[in-house]
Design a protein around this motif. Structure first.
Motif: not given
Length: 313
Positions: A305-311
């Motif tokens: 999720l972080r890699a794809f920019g999700r908060p």
């Protein structure tokens, strides 16, 4: 200091501190530090990950002791080695004497073609998931060889073992026809690290067509039951776009439209459970495997999720 609030990251952090092995706790502290975190702090956190991983080391230079929870017992196994390299890569420590020693171990347990079996016969007599066969003369397998070779190449490691193992991976990937999700993920792990980038891109494009033709990726998460489950998989063991493309730089990201990727990431984010952790989707055959597996899956979910920019916070 623990984070406060009910953000996805705060809930996951509490889950990790309540349930995870020391290894996953150390990995969480490295990847998701609280407060200020300078280079010295990062180096110490990476040291702590290495120290926790070392507890799973075996005398022959491999890893055992249920590092991969579905394989129990004190003997080194290729699947453990693949997971160890993922952990070292994530902490920026996939190099040096530890990696050289691991490559020597891989050399010693490889088959005549230079590649790794999925399960080495030394596992016989120790507990393992019932769907993992132990045979006296196991064939070489992309499931283990692909991720190991890909991660070593990605980190610029060169060892004599890699030459024939790399040739095996190219042959196996380019010969794939009927396949299944775990084999595809192993192929992606190899292709994402393979030095010949143009050849890797071409192989990945063909593999992506197979994934779509054979409906191996659930593209409509709310209709997962309409997709086929490979033989032997658990009743909820579906795979989604984010399982193949764990970060935007993966060659597998090209297989999915932006809308398909967003739906997949929405599904992943929504899968966080009330206790803060993510569920395992494969069959839990022993109490320890689910307990140990969920923090690992939780870390993977957060990192994706972080890699794809999700908060998260």
């Amino acid at each position: 200091m623990a984070r406060t609030g009910a953000t996805p990251l705060a809930r996951a952090e509490q889950f990790v501190w309540r349930t995870a092995r020391v290894l996953e706790q150390r990995r969480f502290a490295y990847h998701f530090p609280s407060g200020s975190f300078g280079e010295e702090d990062r180096s110490r956190a990476a040291d702590a990950v290495e120290a926790a991983l070392a507890a799973y080391g075996t005398a022959d230079g491999g890893y055992g002791y249920a590092l991969e929870p579905d394989l129990r017992g004190p003997v080194g196994q290729p699947l453990h080695a693949a997971l160890a390299l993922r952990i070292l890569d994530g902490a920026g420590r996939c190099h040096g004497r530890r990696t050289e020693r691991l490559c020597q171990y891989l050399t010693e347990i490889s088959n005549d073609d230079g590649a790794l079996p999925a399960v080495h016969p030394s596992l016989r007599g120790h507990p393992a998931a019932p769907w993992i066969p132990v045979v006296d003369d196991p064939p070489s397998d992309l499931l283990t060889t692909g991720p190991v070779v890909g991660l070593l190449h990605r980190n610029g490691v060169w060892h004599a073992w890699l030459f024939r193992a790399t040739d095996f991976c190219w042959s196996a990937v380019e010969a794939l026809e009927r396949t299944h999700p775990y084999e595809v993920m192993a192929a992606v792990a190899f292709l994402d690290g393979a030095p010949d980038r143009s050849r890797a891109a071409a192989a990945a494009e063909r593999l992506g067509r197979l994934v779509r033709e054979q409906r191996l990726a659930v593209l409509e998460p709310d209709r997962a039951g309409a997709y086929p489950l490979p033989e032997g998989y658990g009743p909820e063991e579906y795979h989604y776009a984010h399982d193949y493309a764990r970060d935007p730089g993966s060659l597998a990201r090209r297989w999915f439209t932006d809308a398909e990727m967003e739906r997949s990431l929405d599904h992943l984010a929504d899968a966080q459970e009330d206790d803060g952790g993510w569920p395992i989707r494969w069959r839990a055959w022993a109490p320890g495997t689910a307990l140990e597996g969920r923090p690992m899956v939780t870390l993977d979910a957060l990192l994706t999720l972080r890699a794809f920019g999700r908060p998260l916070a």
